[in-house]
Structure formats: structure tokens, C-alpha cells
Design a protein around this motif. Structure first.
Motif, short mmCIF file in Angstrom:
data_model
loop_
_atom_site.label_atom_id
_atom_site.label_comp_id
_atom_site.label_asym_id
_atom_site.label_seq_id
_atom_site.Cartn_x
_atom_site.Cartn_y
_atom_site.Cartn_z
N LEU A 174 13.85 6.74 -11.69
CA LEU A 174 13.65 8.51 -11.14
C LEU A 174 14.83 8.62 -10.36
O LEU A 174 14.90 9.81 -10.01
CB LEU A 174 12.29 8.24 -10.32
N GLU A 175 15.68 7.79 -9.97
CA GLU A 175 16.99 8.17 -9.34
C GLU A 175 17.89 6.89 -9.64
O GLU A 175 17.50 5.80 -10.08
CB GLU A 175 16.66 8.21 -7.83
N ASN A 176 19.03 6.94 -9.10
CA ASN A 176 19.94 5.85 -9.36
C ASN A 176 19.42 4.80 -8.54
O ASN A 176 19.31 4.70 -7.45
CB ASN A 176 21.33 6.33 -8.85
N LEU A 177 19.26 3.61 -9.35
CA LEU A 177 18.52 2.70 -8.76
C LEU A 177 19.32 1.26 -8.68
O LEU A 177 20.00 0.77 -9.64
CB LEU A 177 17.26 2.48 -9.57
N LEU A 178 19.38 0.79 -7.48
CA LEU A 178 20.12 -0.51 -7.26
C LEU A 178 19.08 -1.65 -6.75
O LEU A 178 19.47 -2.85 -7.04
CB LEU A 178 21.08 -0.35 -6.07
N ARG A 179 18.05 -1.07 -6.06
CA ARG A 179 16.94 -2.24 -5.57
C ARG A 179 15.47 -1.50 -6.07
O ARG A 179 15.50 -0.36 -5.85
CB ARG A 179 17.23 -2.48 -4.21
N LEU A 180 14.25 -2.42 -6.23
CA LEU A 180 13.18 -2.02 -6.63
C LEU A 180 12.31 -3.10 -5.74
O LEU A 180 12.90 -4.06 -5.77
CB LEU A 180 12.87 -1.63 -8.07
N GLN A 181 11.11 -2.75 -5.78
CA GLN A 181 10.01 -3.62 -5.17
C GLN A 181 8.79 -4.06 -6.13
O GLN A 181 8.48 -2.76 -6.64
CB GLN A 181 9.36 -2.93 -4.01
N VAL A 182 8.49 -4.97 -6.43
CA VAL A 182 7.39 -5.66 -7.06
C VAL A 182 6.51 -6.28 -6.24
O VAL A 182 7.18 -6.69 -5.08
CB VAL A 182 7.65 -6.43 -8.46
N GLU A 239 24.61 -3.70 -10.68
CA GLU A 239 25.21 -2.38 -10.36
C GLU A 239 23.85 -1.18 -10.50
O GLU A 239 23.00 -1.84 -11.02
CB GLU A 239 26.25 -2.11 -11.31
N PRO A 240 24.18 -0.34 -9.95
CA PRO A 240 23.01 1.00 -10.13
C PRO A 240 22.79 1.31 -11.50
O PRO A 240 23.69 1.28 -12.40
CB PRO A 240 23.72 2.16 -9.50
N ILE A 241 21.46 1.15 -11.91
CA ILE A 241 20.81 1.82 -13.29
C ILE A 241 20.72 3.49 -12.90
O ILE A 241 20.24 3.88 -11.98
CB ILE A 241 19.72 1.33 -13.51
N PRO A 242 21.48 4.05 -13.76
CA PRO A 242 21.37 5.53 -13.66
C PRO A 242 19.98 6.21 -13.81
O PRO A 242 19.00 5.54 -14.40
CB PRO A 242 22.18 6.10 -14.93
N LYS A 243 19.85 7.19 -13.06
CA LYS A 243 18.66 8.10 -13.11
C LYS A 243 18.32 8.34 -14.53
O LYS A 243 19.07 8.76 -15.40
CB LYS A 243 18.68 9.19 -12.29
N ALA A 255 0.71 -1.34 -0.02
CA ALA A 255 0.16 0.11 0.04
C ALA A 255 0.90 1.33 0.05
O ALA A 255 0.37 2.25 -0.52
CB ALA A 255 -0.91 -0.04 1.25
N ASN A 256 1.87 1.20 0.58
CA ASN A 256 2.84 2.52 0.77
C ASN A 256 3.88 2.53 -0.20
O ASN A 256 4.12 1.57 -0.81
CB ASN A 256 3.39 2.38 2.29
N LEU A 257 4.20 3.99 -0.54
CA LEU A 257 5.42 4.19 -1.46
C LEU A 257 6.41 4.45 -0.70
O LEU A 257 6.88 5.49 -0.33
CB LEU A 257 4.75 5.41 -2.25
N ASN A 258 7.28 3.19 -0.46
CA ASN A 258 8.50 3.33 -0.02
C ASN A 258 9.78 3.94 -1.03
O ASN A 258 9.30 4.15 -2.13
CB ASN A 258 8.73 2.08 0.66
N GLN A 259 10.75 3.78 -0.46
CA GLN A 259 11.96 4.40 -1.57
C GLN A 259 12.00 3.37 -2.55
O GLN A 259 12.65 3.80 -3.59
CB GLN A 259 13.19 4.35 -0.62
N PHE A 260 11.70 1.96 -2.37
CA PHE A 260 11.99 1.12 -3.69
C PHE A 260 10.80 1.07 -4.18
O PHE A 260 10.71 0.07 -5.44
CB PHE A 260 12.27 -0.47 -2.91
N ARG A 261 9.72 1.85 -4.00
CA ARG A 261 8.80 1.79 -5.22
C ARG A 261 8.55 3.05 -5.92
O ARG A 261 8.23 3.22 -6.94
CB ARG A 261 7.39 1.56 -4.51
N SER A 262 9.10 4.07 -5.14
CA SER A 262 9.03 5.60 -5.61
C SER A 262 10.29 5.83 -6.53
O SER A 262 10.69 6.95 -6.85
CB SER A 262 8.93 6.65 -4.53
N ASN A 263 11.24 4.87 -6.60
CA ASN A 263 12.50 5.12 -7.37
C ASN A 263 12.38 4.69 -8.88
O ASN A 263 13.38 4.95 -9.64
CB ASN A 263 13.67 4.41 -6.70
N TYR A 264 11.19 4.36 -9.19
CA TYR A 264 11.11 4.20 -10.81
C TYR A 264 9.57 4.32 -11.09
O TYR A 264 8.53 4.11 -10.30
CB TYR A 264 11.64 2.52 -11.05
#
Length: 543
Positions: free
Chosen positions: A68-76, A109-113, A30-39
Motif C-alpha cells: 500500500l506504500e513503498n515497503l521496506l519493513r512489515l510486521q507479521v 530493498e523497498p518493494i514499490p507501492k 492489536a494496533n495498526l502501526n506503520q508496519f501493518r498498515s503498509n500492506y
């Protein structure tokens, strides 16, 4: 024509009674944490095989997104009943970790913004099930009267992640989508958008139906229905916008009555077009499909389970009427957070009354709305200041929301301007996510009428405002002392009162005012409850 548009002001003065947070296990979804708001998701490719024999799914999802920022982790997100086998990025397997419905994916490795990227997720399992309870969400597996499988999913509560991996948050909708559904060859798979191809030469004996969605779509609006459907095709010819493809997928036992019953769709579309403007999913078409359950409306698609019956007094099918209105306000315009849930619910429901008013009369529309008024519970406020707070208020966002809009109409007090407003909102916000603040910004640009206290009360208080009054009733006059009772500072609203057929508009505030109204013998003072959703309280005169 000059448009009078209403300001929906900054919302405050919220009260907590009646609110309830989502359960802890749902918070990660339900919440937009850092791993959902970064893409930001741009496109989904969903391919799923539906296996009736085991009531299971096997599928893959390719999720295209922009960082939307340098991304190393995301949530699905994906229901716990479904297992993820592999996740790949540029042909490399990625490490991932599950926590309840959340899946955290780590890149090497991080995906650039600002980069465009995609991951491919393979999954399988038995999705959550529902039986005659679509409000709980999940898959419904049964057989129809022909003895063939009849399968449908209700994603409204479980979300899209109840049956496929996705970023399952209402604030992020894909720009478009491709949906491929494989089913046993005697069945047809129906989903959102347009059917673009059917693959019949699969080695497993299944047939694959590919659907293309051309407009932005939320994950909770991705549907599928499966059975041995008969397809009835038709065309709606608009005087202004050309032709719209109509597709009705009905069970064989319903074909004859469907061919007659669904003729009313053209009248519904034409009337709403005149009130609300162009149907919002022209490229994706208009689809109705027989389903085992009622009460779910999806992007360009109306799941149908109303037994081919009309509202007797209005001679129109409720599911088709409300489902079409929801295409404008609930699927094209979708709420970005829980605080704005009332917007699509209220406007879709009030659009029903506008349809009846246009086809019949204002009196008929008013009688229709009065039936909704009887069902208002006032058990909880309609909205919260917090986007993560869910309001448990049954049908009040629809029923009470419609009466709030109806009350607002009388504040505008100019039906030409009101109908312009009703047409402007769905056209201006077409294919967008809406918040209270976005609506406020748009409406503030169009008008100088301040309805901030009005919405502060109706959205954040349990009950409507109370018109308090004291009166001295003489044979020829009626001395009235009155005010609004509201906790909202600065609340004021016009109120219409009457003796018999003679109406007068008062302008109460929260301060006592006194007026003398002329009357004839035997006439009775009445508040105009047909045009305003308020409570009245006749106080005794002070000693």
C-alpha cells in the motif's frame, strides 16, 4: 415495497467507565502501526503438520500481499511459543527481529507501492494450550472415547497467530486461502472451506488434507479439528439458490444420533434463508464438526459440543441455531474494530428470536428474548470511540445488543419494513468488514429516520434510558407527567404504555410532558417492557 431503514448515527458521548485497554504485550498485535498498515493480505497458503505425540506443530505459511506504500519493513504475528526458522522472499532469506508476538521483517530493498509480493515463513514449536476453556484460546489436546487423539484449536482470543504466522488484525482478511493439514494416517483433519484432496503417500506416514476457502476470511476464523471422524454428507436443496453441500464430521460414538439430530440443519437453513437471504458461504459449504469445546463459530464451520440436545421449549439445537446465524452476521459480516463488536453479536442473537417467531409465534420469540434480558449486566458500555479499546462486558454485546435491536424494531413500527431491513443488511455487507460508520453510511442512504441519539445512549451509556413519570391516579383518569432521563443531548424515543388491554404510544423527550389517560376502575398503568429495553422510575409528586 418501500423500505424503512434506521439511521445508526455518528457515535459520541462515550464514557470511560468499564473500558479496558489491551495489555501492553498485545499492543503490537492489536494496533495498526506503520508496519501493518503498509500492506494488504490477499491470499494465505498454510501448510502445517500436527504431531500429537509431542503436542507440536511444524509448518510453513506463504503470505501473498499487495503493498500500500513503498515497503521496506512489515510486521507479521506469531505466538512466543512458536519459533520462526527462516523467512524468504524471492528465494532470498530475509532478516527479521522478534518483539513479543510481533515479527518485523526487513527487505533488501523497498518493494514499490502497488506491487504484488509474497513471503514464505517456516516455523515450529508447541502452541499455547487450553483445557475446557476455549474463551482463553489455544490448542486442546485430548483423546476421545475410542482412545484416539482429539485435537482442536480455539483462535478467538489468541488470534490466528496463536498457531500460525499471519497479519493477525481483524481489519485485514485474505480474499481466499488454502489450508493443508498433515496428521497421523488414522486421523482426519477438518478445516474451513471445501476438502479438495487427501494426500496419502507421504514419506513420514502422515496423511495431508487440503482445504480451499473461496470467500474472504479473517485469521481468527481459521480453525482445525482432528480425530478419527466419520463423515456424514447431506445436501440442502434451496428453492431459489440450488444445492448446498452439508458435511458433518462426528466421532464414531456419535454417528447414530448425529444422523438423526442434524436433520434439523435443513430447517434452520431454510428458515434463515427466508429471513436473512442466501447462506453466505455457498461456495465453501456448510460444515459441522465434533469438538471438545463450545462457543466458537468459524467461517463456514460450526464446532459442535452441545451433546446432541435441543432447547426443550423450542425443539431446536442452540449451537446449530446460533452458529448458523453467526455465519451471516459474525463470519460473513465481521467487525473491523472493537467498537463494532456489538453488531455481529447483537444481530446474530436477535436472529435466533426471529427464527422462533417464524417457526412458532411472536409470543414464543418474546419469551425467548426475556430469558436473555435477565442476563444483561450493564457492567460496561457496549462500544468505544477508540478502535483499540476492548470492552469487557461479558455477554452484553449479545444479550443487551439483541434487546437494543428489538427496541429498534418497535421504533420502526412496521414489520414488513423491519424484515426487509434484516434481510438487506447481511446481503449488502456480505463478505465485508463492517464499522459503525459504514453501517451508518449505508442506512443513511435508505431512510430519513434519525436514530443518532438512540445509539449514542444505548452504545455509550451503562444503563438504558429511564422513563421517569409522576402520576395522579383517579377512578376514571390517570394524569401522567413524564420524560426521558438520559445524558445524551436530544435523546427521544416513543414509548408504549397501557391500562389493561388498551395501548397508547407516547412520544417522550427530555422535557416534562403531561397527558391525561382514560381508565376503568381497578386497571393499572404499565410500561410496555416487552417491546422496549428501558428502565422505569415512578417519582413521587412534588409537595
Amino acid at each position: 415495497m418501500k423500505k424503512i431503514i434506521i439511521i445508526l448515527g455518528c457515535m459520541f458521548l462515550a464514557i470511560s467507565k468499564g473500558w479496558s485497554q489491551v495489555s501492553p504485550e498485545e499492543n503490537l498485535r492489536a494496533n495498526l502501526n506503520q508496519f501493518r498498515s503498509n500492506y494488504d493480505v490477499t491470499y494465505y497458503e498454510l501448510e502445517v503438520k500436527v504431531i500429537p505425540q509431542t503436542q507440536s506443530l511444524e509448518g510453513t505459511v506463504t503470505m501473498h500481499f499487495q503493498t500500500l506504500e513503498n515497503l521496506l519493513r512489515l510486521q507479521v504475528d506469531l505466538d512466543q511459543n512458536l519459533e520462526v526458522s527462516t523467512i524468504t522472499y524471492q528465494k532470498h532469506k530475509l532478516a527479521f527481529k522478534r518483539q513479543d508476538r510481533a515479527i518485523f521483517v526487513d527487505f533488501l530493498e523497498p518493494i514499490p507501492k502497488g506491487e504484488l509480493a509474497s513471503i514464505r515463513i517456516e516455523y515450529k514449536g508447541r502452541p499455547p494450550m487450553t483445557q475446557n476453556a476455549p474463551q482463553q484460546g489455544g490448542f486442546d489436546w485430548r483423546q476421545n472415547l475410542s482412545g484416539k487423539d482429539w485435537i482442536a484449536v480455539s483462535p478467538q482470543q489468541t488470534g490466528g497467530s496463536g498457531w500460525w504466522p499471519c497479519k493477525d488484525h481483524i481489519s485485514d482478511q485474505a480474499d481466499s486461502m488454502r489450508i493443508k493439514i498433515a496428521v497421523p494416517k488414522e486421523l482426519i483433519a477438518v478445516s474451513n472451506g471445501r476438502l479438495t484432496s487427501v494426500l496419502k503417500n507421504r514419506s513420514d506416514g502422515f496423511w495431508s488434507y487440503q482445504w480451499k476457502v473461496s470467500e474472504p476470511i479473517q485469521t481468527t476464523n481459521v480453525m482445525l479439528s482432528i480425530s478419527n471422524y466419520v463423515l456424514i454428507k447431506d445436501t440442502y436443496e434451496s428453492d431459489e439458490y440450488g444445492n448446498l453441500e452439508l458435511s458433518y464430521y462426528v466421532l464414531p460414538t456419535n454417528e447414530a444420533k448425529a444422523r438423526t439430530h442434524f436433520k434439523q440443519v435443513k430447517t434452520i437453513l431454510r428458515t434463515y434463508e427466508r429471513i436473512l437471504g442466501k447462506y453466505p458461504f455457498w461456495r465453501d459449504g456448510y460444515t459441522v464438526v465434533d469438538t471438545p469445546f463450545q462457543g466458537v463459530y468459524a467461517h463456514g464451520l460450526i464446532p459442535y459440543a452441545n451433546f446432541y440436545r435441543n432447547i426443550p421449549e423450542q425443539n431446536v439445537d442452540y449451537t446449530l441455531l446460533h452458529g448458523t446465524a453467526s455465519q451471516y452476521f459474525g463470519n460473513s459480516i465481521s467487525n473491523e474494530n472493537e467498537a463494532a463488536l456489538w453488531i455481529p453479536e447483537a444481530f446474530s442473537t436477535y436472529a435466533e428470536a426471529l427464527f422462533i417467531e417464524r417457526r412458532k409465534s411472536y409470543v414464543d420469540a418474546l419469551e425467548y428474548l426475556k430469558k436473555y434480558r435477565k442476563n444483561i449486566k450493564n457492567a460496561a458500555p457496549l462500544a468505544s470511540l477508540s478502535p483499540t479499546v476492548q470492552i469487557r462486558s461479558d455477554q452484553d454485546p449479545a444479550y443487551k445488543g439483541a434487546w437494543i435491536i428489538h427496541t429498534l424494531r418497535k421504533i420502526v413500527n412496521d414489520d414488513s419494513a423491519w424484515y426487509a431491513l434484516m434481510r438487506d443488511i447481511p446481503q449488502h455487507f456480505a463478505h465485508q468488514l463492517i464499522t459503525n460508520e459504514a453501517l451508518v453510511r449505508y442506512l443513511n442512504q435508505q431512510s430519513g429516520i434519525d436514530c443518532t441519539p438512540f445509539f449514542n445512549h444505548y452504545l455509550f451509556q451503562l444503563d438504558p434510558p429511564v422513563f421517569e413519570f409522576m402520576a395522579v391516579d383517579n377512578p376514571r383518569r390517570y394524569k401522567l407527567t413524564y420524560r426521558w432521563r438520559s445524558r445524551v443531548p436530544g435523546f427521544k424515543m416513543p414509548m408504549r404504555v397501557t391500562f389493561g388491554d388498551r395501548y397508547q404510544t407516547l412520544y417522550p423527550t427530555q422535557e416534562w410532558q403531561t397527558i391525561t389517560l382514560p381508565k376503568q376502575d381497578g386497571q393499572k398503568f404499565v410500561l410496555d417492557m416487552d417491546r422496549f429495553y428501558v428502565f422505569g422510575n415512578h417519582l413521587p409528586l412534588p409537595d
